[in-house]
Motif scaffolding. Structure first.
Motif, PDB file in Angstrom:
ATOM      1  N   ALA A 189       1.218  -1.176  -0.224  1.00  0.00           N
ATOM      2  CA  ALA A 189      -0.137  -0.462   0.236  1.00  0.00           C
ATOM      3  C   ALA A 189       1.199   1.255  -0.212  1.00  0.00           C
ATOM      4  CB  ALA A 189      -1.333  -0.306   1.361  1.00  0.00           C
ATOM      5  N   ALA A 190       0.101   2.490  -0.429  1.00  0.00           N
ATOM      6  CA  ALA A 190       0.761   3.564  -0.075  1.00  0.00           C
ATOM      7  C   ALA A 190       1.192   3.799   0.936  1.00  0.00           C
ATOM      8  CB  ALA A 190      -0.164   4.834  -0.800  1.00  0.00           C
ATOM      9  N   PRO A 191       2.124   4.815   1.557  1.00  0.00           N
ATOM     10  CA  PRO A 191       3.048   5.272   3.345  1.00  0.00           C
ATOM     11  C   PRO A 191       1.929   6.048   3.517  1.00  0.00           C
ATOM     12  CG  PRO A 191       4.935   5.522   1.645  1.00  0.00           C
ATOM     13  CD  PRO A 191       3.533   4.714   0.995  1.00  0.00           C
ATOM     14  N   GLN A 192       2.572   5.821   4.970  1.00  0.00           N
ATOM     15  CA  GLN A 192       1.874   7.445   5.115  1.00  0.00           C
ATOM     16  C   GLN A 192       3.179   8.608   5.568  1.00  0.00           C
ATOM     17  OE1 GLN A 192      -1.011   8.387   6.285  1.00  0.00           O
ATOM     18  NE2 GLN A 192      -0.571  10.129   6.993  1.00  0.00           N
ATOM     19  N   ARG A 193       3.312   9.411   5.022  1.00  0.00           N
ATOM     20  CA  ARG A 193       4.304  10.326   5.467  1.00  0.00           C
ATOM     21  C   ARG A 193       4.485  10.864   6.973  1.00  0.00           C
ATOM     22  NH1 ARG A 193       5.772  16.133   4.697  1.00  0.00           N
ATOM     23  NH2 ARG A 193       3.915  16.064   4.608  1.00  0.00           N
ATOM     24  N   LEU A 194       3.410  11.490   7.431  1.00  0.00           N
ATOM     25  CA  LEU A 194       3.061  11.755   8.787  1.00  0.00           C
ATOM     26  C   LEU A 194       2.208  10.775   9.591  1.00  0.00           C
ATOM     27  CD1 LEU A 194       3.954  15.738   8.443  1.00  0.00           C
ATOM     28  CD2 LEU A 194       4.878  13.909   8.889  1.00  0.00           C
ATOM     29  N   HIS A 195       2.658  10.210  10.268  1.00  0.00           N
ATOM     30  CA  HIS A 195       1.629   9.750  11.218  1.00  0.00           C
ATOM     31  C   HIS A 195       0.561  10.402  12.364  1.00  0.00           C
ATOM     32  CE1 HIS A 195       3.864   5.013  11.301  1.00  0.00           C
ATOM     33  NE2 HIS A 195       4.468   6.035  10.441  1.00  0.00           N
ATOM     34  N   SER A 233       1.508   1.661   6.065  1.00  0.00           N
ATOM     35  CA  SER A 233      -0.166   1.954   4.742  1.00  0.00           C
ATOM     36  C   SER A 233      -1.023   3.586   5.799  1.00  0.00           C
ATOM     37  CB  SER A 233      -0.803   1.245   4.772  1.00  0.00           C
ATOM     38  OG  SER A 233      -1.560   0.625   5.578  1.00  0.00           O
ATOM     39  N   GLN A 234      -1.687   4.032   4.352  1.00  0.00           N
ATOM     40  CA  GLN A 234      -1.914   5.031   5.256  1.00  0.00           C
ATOM     41  C   GLN A 234      -3.054   4.668   5.812  1.00  0.00           C
ATOM     42  OE1 GLN A 234      -3.092   7.620   1.591  1.00  0.00           O
ATOM     43  NE2 GLN A 234      -0.832   8.122   1.642  1.00  0.00           N
ATOM     44  N   GLU A 235      -3.563   3.458   5.594  1.00  0.00           N
ATOM     45  CA  GLU A 235      -5.342   3.328   6.385  1.00  0.00           C
ATOM     46  C   GLU A 235      -4.415   2.360   7.464  1.00  0.00           C
ATOM     47  OE1 GLU A 235      -8.756  -0.074   6.011  1.00  0.00           O
ATOM     48  OE2 GLU A 235      -7.275  -0.225   3.978  1.00  0.00           O
TER      49      GLU A 235
END
Length: 609
Positions: A189-195, A233-235
Motif C-alpha cells: 500500500a501507499a505509505p503514510q508520510r506523517l503519522h 500504510s495510510q489506512e
C-alpha cells in the motif's frame, strides 16, 4: 503482537460497534455550523455546543481528518477554526489573512466543476466572503477561534457528509505513487508520510503528540525521510490513530486510567471469543485497576480476589470472560511533541488478573488501612507524594510500579526507598499505608525468588532482603526472627509508654527519633531506653501500664546483646512493619485498650490538640 497491530485490530472491533469514523475522517471539537443558501449567502449560525455544568463545550463530530500542522499553513477540508474559514481571530492574527486565503484557494480548487448544490453554495460563499462581514449578523464574537462547519439550508446533514464531498475527499489514486509492504498489515500500500497526532495523554500537547515520528536525522536511516523509515500504510496509520485517540478520550474513560504521569489504556482482543467476553474482560480489569467506592461493588471485587488468592481458576471468579481472551495494556507519558511508551504488556486475561490478585495479596496487612482495595495511583499518592498531591508522585516510579504489578516482577526498589523517605520526612507510620507498601515490596521479592528457584531448584540470588528467609508477617508476629522488626515493635511500645505517662505532648519520640531509630538503632535506642524507664516508673506509681511493661520486657528479651549500628533499607522496612503491627496490635487486650482510651478522653476533655 506489536502496539500498532493490536490497535489496528481494535479499530476493527470498534468499527463493528459503529464507534469510529471511516478512514479519512476523525472526531473533532466543533462549536458552530454556518447555514448557507444555495447562492452562498450565510443565513444563520447554529450553536452546536453542549452544556456541561456552567460551561458550553464543543461537540465531537466526525469530520474530514485533521491535517497535521507541523509547519506552514495547511487548511482542513470543509471545516476549520474561524481564522482559516472566515479570516477572523480573537488575537493579533499575524497570519490570519494568509490562513484564510489558503482555505479559500484550496476549497475553490476542490469544488470547481462540481454540480452538487451544497458544494456550489460553499464555493459561492468563499468567492463573495469579506472578513469584515463578520461584524454583522448572524455572526457573534463568541465564534472567534472556534471550529465551524457548513450545511445547506433545509438539510440536517453537513456539507462534508454529502456524497459529492466524500467522493472529492477520496480523490483519485496518485499516479505512480510508491507501494510499500506495510509493517502493520503486511500488505502492499501507499505509505503514510506523517503519522496521526495522538490526543488525550495527560501533560502532552493539547493539539496532539506523535507516537511514531522521525523529526531528527538521528531517527532516520539509509537516507529515508519521515514515515519511510517504518513504512505503514495510510489506512493502517489512520486505523491505529483513530483507535488510540478513542481509547484516550476522557468522555469514554472506561478503558483509560491515570498512574502518576502515565496515561494507561487497556483493551481486550475479541477475535475468537466474541464481543461480550472482551467487554467483560475490560470491565473486570478496570474494577481491579480502580476498585469501586460503592460498598456493594467493592465487596464483589474483594470476593473475586479472595477466590483467586485461594487458587481457584479465573473462570470461577469471572465466568463472563471466555478462557483464552487476550488482553493489552499500554502506558504513555508526555515527552514534548512526542509520546514515550512507559510500558506495553500483552498476555492472556487470566495472567493479568492473577497478577493483580497477587498484588493485592502482597498488600494485605492487618488491620487494613483502607475500605476498598487501593488503586496503584492511590497507593503512590499515599506513600510517596509530598502533601499527598498527585503531581508530587515521582514520575518514573509510577510506570515502573504499574509494569511490576502487571508483569509479576519485583516491585521497584525505588518505591521502598521513596516510602521510607516519606516517613523520615514526617509522614505518619501508624497510618498503615506505608507499612502495607513496604510489606508488599518484601513479600513480592520473596515470591519472585521462590518461583525462580522452583523451576529447576537453583534460581537467582536474592535481590533485596537477603537476611530473613521468612515472608513478612501480615499481622503482629511476636516471635518474628527479624531484629529490625522487633526494634520497630520496641519503638512503638516506648511511644505508648510516653503517651500513657505524659498524655499528648507537642513532640513525641516518634516525631523526634523515628527516622534515626529505624536507620541507626545503636545511636538512638540507649537514649530511648533510659527515657522509657522514667515513663514506666511513673506508670507503676499510678498502678497503670503493667501490661506494657511486660510487653517491653518480652520484646527486649528477643533482641541480641548489642544493637546494630545501621540497618539496610529492607531492614528499615521491617522496622516500620514491626512498629505498625505493635502499635495496632498491642491495644487488642481489654486492659490496654481501656488505659489508652482513658488518656485520649482526658486529653479531649482538657481541650488539647
Amino acid at each position: 503482537m506489536t502496539i500498532l497491530q493490536a490497535l489496528n485490530a481494535y479499530y476493527g472491533r470498534m468499527a463493528e460497534r459503529g464507534e469510529v469514523e471511516a478512514p479519512g475522517f476523525s472526531r473533532e471539537k466543533i462549536s458552530f455550523v454556518i447555514e448557507l443558501s444555495e447562492d452562498g449567502e450565510p443565513l444563520a449560525v447554529l450553536d452546536l455546543r453542549e452544556a456541561k455544568g456552567k460551561k458550553a463545550v464543543p461537540r465531537l463530530l466526525g469530520v474530514p481528518a485533521a491535517v497535521k500542522r507541523t509547519a506552514g499553513i495547511q487548511p482542513n477540508l470543509f471545516w476549520d477554526k474561524t481564522a482559516y474559514v472566515l479570516g477572523r481571530t480573537a488575537g493579533e492574527g499575524k497570519r490570519t489573512a494568509l490562513e484564510h486565503a489558503a482555505f479559500k484557494a484550496r476549497h475553490l480548487e476542490l469544488v470547481a466543476g462540481s454540480n452538487d448544490a451544497g458544494l456550489k453554495a460553499l464555493g459561492r460563499f468563499l468567492e463573495a466572503w469579506d472578513p469584515a462581514r463578520f461584524d454583522a449578523g448572524p455572526f457573534t464574537p463568541e465564534m472567534l477561534d472556534a471550529n465551524v462547519v457548513f450545511r445547506l439550508k433545509g438539510e440536517l446533514g453537513f456539507l462534508h457528509e454529502r456524497p459529492a464531498a466524500k467522493a472529492l475527499l477520496a480523490g483519485p489514486p496518485a499516479a505512480g505513487e510508491a507501494q510499500v509492504s506495510c509493517l502493520v498489515t503486511g500488505q502492499k500500500a501507499a505509505p503514510q508520510r506523517l503519522h496521526p497526532s495522538i490526543k488525550g495523554v495527560d501533560g502532552a500537547q493539547s493539539s496532539g503528540a506523535a507516537l511514531v515520528s522521525f523529526n531528527l536525522d538521528a531517527f532516520t536511516s539509509y537516507g529515508k525521510e519521515q514515515g519511510d523509515n517504518a513504512p505503514t500504510s495510510q489506512e493502517a496509520a489512520f486505523r491505529y490513530g483513530e483507535a488510540l485517540n478513542r481509547l484516550l478520550d476522557r468522555a469514554a474513560a472506561g478503558n483509560r486510567i491515570k498512574i502518576g504521569d502515565a496515561t494507561v489504556v487497556f483493551w481486550a482482543d475479541a477475535s475468537g471469543v466474541g464481543e461480550a467476553s472482551a467487554a467483560a474482560a475490560e470491565e473486570v480489569i478496570f474494577s481491579l485497576f480502580e476498585p469501586p467506592s460503592d460498598e456493594a461493588e467493592a465487596a464483589k471485587v474483594r470476593d473475586a480476589l479472595t477466590l483467586l488468592a485461594k487458587g481457584r481458576p479465573t473462570a470461577d471468579a469471572f465466568p463472563k470472560v471466555e478462557p483464552g481472551t487476550r488482553f493489552h495494556v499500554l502506558g504513555l507519558a508526555p515527552n514534548a511533541a512526542r509520546l514515550s511508551v512507559r510500558f506495553w504488556l500483552t498476555d492472556d486475561f487470566s495472567a493479568f488478573v492473577e497478577r493483580l490478585a497477587e498484588h493485592h495479596a502482597h498488600l494485605s496487612i492487618e488491620p487494613v488501612p483502607w475500605r476498598t482495595p487501593p488503586s496503584i495511583q492511590r497507593l503512590l499518592v499515599k506513600t510517596t507524594a509530598l502533601q499527598e498531591k498527585f503531581d508530587n508522585i515521582p514520575p518514573s516510579l509510577a510506570g515502573e510500579l504499574a509494569r511490576a504489578v502487571l508483569s509479576g516482577t519485583p516491585y521497584p526498589r525505588s518505591w521502598l526507598a521513596a516510602t521510607i523517605g516519606r516517613l523520615r520526612a514526617g509522614d505518619d507510620p501508624g497510618s498503615g499505608w506505608h507499612a502495607a507498601a513496604i510489606k508488599a515490596v518484601l513479600a513480592r521479592d520473596k515470591a519472585v525468588r521462590r518461583r525462580a528457584r522452583g523451576k529447576d531448584g537453583a534460581g537467582p540470588e536474592p535481590t533485596y532482603d537477603t537476611q530473613i528467609p521468612e515472608d513478612p508477617p501480615v499481622s503482629l508476629d511476636r516471635e518474628n526472627p527479624s531484629e529490625a522488626y522487633q526494634l520497630g515493635r520496641l519503638f512503638a511500645a516506648m511511644e505508648t509508654a510516653q503517651y500513657l505517662a505524659l498524655g499528648r505532648v507537642n513532640a513525641t519520640i516518634r516525631d523526634r527519633y523515628f527516622g534515626a531509630a529505624s536507620a541507626t538503632p545503636a545511636s538512638v535506642f540507649p537514649l530511648l531506653l533510659r527515657g522509657v524507664q522514667n515513663h514506666l516508673g511513673k506508670l507503676r506509681k499510678e498502678r497503670k501500664g503493667g501490661w506494657l511493661e511486660r510487653e517491653i520486657e518480652e520484646i527486649t528479651n528477643r533482641l541480641p546483646g548489642h544493637l546494630p549500628r545501621a540497618l539496610k533499607l529492607e531492614a528499615q522496612g521491617r522496622f516500620v512493619l514491626g512498629y505498625y503491627h505493635q502499635r495496632r496490635g498491642q491495644s487488642a487486650a481489654p486492659a490496654a485498650a481501656a488505659e489508652i482510651e482513658a488518656i485520649a478522653a482526658a486529653a479531649d476533655t482538657n481541650g488539647e490538640d
